[in-house]
Every structure is written in structure tokens, then in C-alpha cells.
Design a protein around this motif. Sequence first.
Motif, PDB file in Angstrom:
ATOM      1  N   TRP A   1     -77.038  23.516  -7.499  1.00 54.44           N
ATOM      2  CA  TRP A   1     -75.991  24.245  -8.207  1.00 54.44           C
ATOM      3  C   TRP A   1     -75.371  23.424  -9.333  1.00 54.44           C
ATOM      4  CZ3 TRP A   1     -71.874  21.137  -7.598  1.00 54.44           C
ATOM      5  CH2 TRP A   1     -71.805  20.355  -6.441  1.00 54.44           C
TER       6      TRP A   1
ATOM      7  N   LYS B   1     -71.168  26.723  -7.067  1.00 50.40           N
ATOM      8  CA  LYS B   1     -71.833  26.904  -5.771  1.00 50.40           C
ATOM      9  C   LYS B   1     -71.990  28.373  -5.410  1.00 50.40           C
ATOM     10  CE  LYS B   1     -70.502  22.623  -3.398  1.00 50.40           C
ATOM     11  NZ  LYS B   1     -69.740  22.069  -2.256  1.00 50.40           N
TER      12      LYS B   1
ATOM     13  N   ARG C   1     -75.202  30.300  -6.496  1.00 53.00           N
ATOM     14  CA  ARG C   1     -76.355  29.682  -5.836  1.00 53.00           C
ATOM     15  C   ARG C   1     -76.447  30.101  -4.374  1.00 53.00           C
ATOM     16  NH1 ARG C   1     -81.441  27.860  -5.784  1.00 53.00           N
ATOM     17  NH2 ARG C   1     -81.752  26.245  -4.220  1.00 53.00           N
TER      18      ARG C   1
END
Length: 331
Positions: free
Chosen positions: A155, A199, A202
Amino acid sequence: MGDFNHSDICWRGNTAGHKQSRKFLECIDDNFLLQVIEESTRRGAMLDLVLPNKEGLVGNVKLKGSLGCSDREMVEFKILRAARRAHSELTTLDFRRAGFGLSRDLLGRVPWDKALEGRGAQDSWLVFKDHLLQAQEQCIPTKRKTGENTRRPAWMNEMLPDQLKHKKEAYRGWKQGQVAWEEHREIVQAARDQVRKAKAPRELNLARDIEGNKKSFYRYVSDKRKTRENVGPLWNEKRDLVTQDMEKAEVLNDFFALVFTGKGSSHTVQVTEGKGRDWENAEPPTVGEDQVRDHLRNLKVHKSMGPDEMHPWVLRGPVDEVAKPLSITLE
């Protein structure tokens, strides 16, 4: 390293009961730190921690007993500062730079009817494999395979390293009295928000694609864990406790070998008896190009290549050009 006094943290599950302990875990996660102590240091609690920022930096971690009247365990470890970084010599296909258009063009130029005419299944397969591997070599570049220690988080985008560096500089300035606490807190909060935003998509993509790409999901989960669990002692058939790695591998191999069946299962025997002589005189099934194409399109491209050195991506990319020679080979 030091005494952090968070006795409610479960390092195996990376969970905590109190709010302050959860903030501590979040801080460790944001700074990419690893917790390497695996045993309790005081009355069953893991209070003293060693937190390197990368694997391989700290090794030979041992508890050496208490000192004097102290109820704490002494922790001994080595900082492997002089260790050289190992460079992998393994190479892998770089599909991000693959040219499947060129691969389709190269395979489409081959006169498969003439190239495979009069050949048996094995010879046809070798001719097809040779052409496919040549196209793979020309159209898909290779890259050096990185190890676990050198792989950045998936990420991590181009902006985050600068923001994390700015956060560290702000922390250093605050410790030296050059940056106000409020300014440092704002920088930390901004960096944390950016990490969470990076994050989120992802993790969403991993959860959405888990049916077709389980490897990436479980690799991401494994990277999130702070401790690494090994296979514990096992009982063998003689009820002896096995602790060596080779012996444990043999025990597991013997156990999983029990699921394999012989050449003739009960289902096969029943089908053969039911067909009788008609089964022996039946014509072999035909394999059409459309059937081969459907199977190629259902290949799981995230699986590793087999001993034939042909990756599923290489077969599924130029699916129309590959279906014809394979159907001829299987006739």
C-alpha cells in the motif's frame, strides 16, 4: 528497547484490552516496528520489549534470569549491524511490463496445422512448448526476486515515505525542543491519516479478490503479524516426541500421505464393470478448440508455474492463439 508495562497486550494476536495499549500497538504499526521478545519477562507478562525497525537487525534474543532481588528477567540480544544484505539471484517474470500484444502476434504467425502435422501428442507438445517459451522470453521481461526483508508494503505510495520522514523529523525536533508539541501532534495525525487512507483501498481489494487471489490475502495477513510461529513438537507413530525440523517434516509427510488413494478406486471399478465391453470399444472423447479456450480462460493466474516453466498468465494472455495448437495436440 525498554520496559513498556503493557501487560494486557497479546503479541500473538496483536490485540490489547486497554485504550492506551491499543494506541501503543498503533504507534508500533505506523512506524513499522517488530516485536522480537517471545517469552514473559515478569510473572507471566511480557513487559520488556525489543522493537527493531526491520527483520534481521536483532538476533540471539535470550532471557538470562533475574539480577539480584529483581523480579524481572534480563534480556540479552545482539544487534547484527555488520551483517551484509543478501541479494537474491532468483529471477521472476515481471508481468507489469509484459507485452501480450507482441506475444499474440508471434504465436499467431506460427502455421500450427503444418508445424504439428503428423506428430504424436508428445512431439506436438514439445513443439508448442518451444514456441511458447520463445514468445515468453521475448515479450515478458524478468526481474530479480526480492526477499521478505526488502519488500515494501504493497500500500506504500510515492508520497508516504516523505510524509513519514517528515514525521520522524518533527519527533526529533520536539525531543530537542525545536518543535512545539501541538505542531508535532498535528504532523503525526496527518501522517497517520494518510497511512490509513493508503491501506484502505488495498485491504478492500484483497478482501474483494480473495476467491481468485488467496495468496496475496494471506501474505498480507502474515506480514501484519508481529511474531512468527514455527511448527511445534509432534508425536510420531511410536508416540515419541519429535523436535527436529527434518523429523517433523517426515511426520507431516507420513500423515498427509494417508489421504492418497490407490490406482483403482471403488468408483472406477463400478464404472468399468457397468460399461463392460462397450467401454473398451468406445471412441476416445474429442477435444474442441472452444473447450480448450474455456479452460484457459478459467486458469488461476495467481498460481505458481509448474515444472513445465509456463506461467498461467502466459497461457491465458494470448488465449485465442494458444487454444488452437493445444486442441490439435489433444486430438
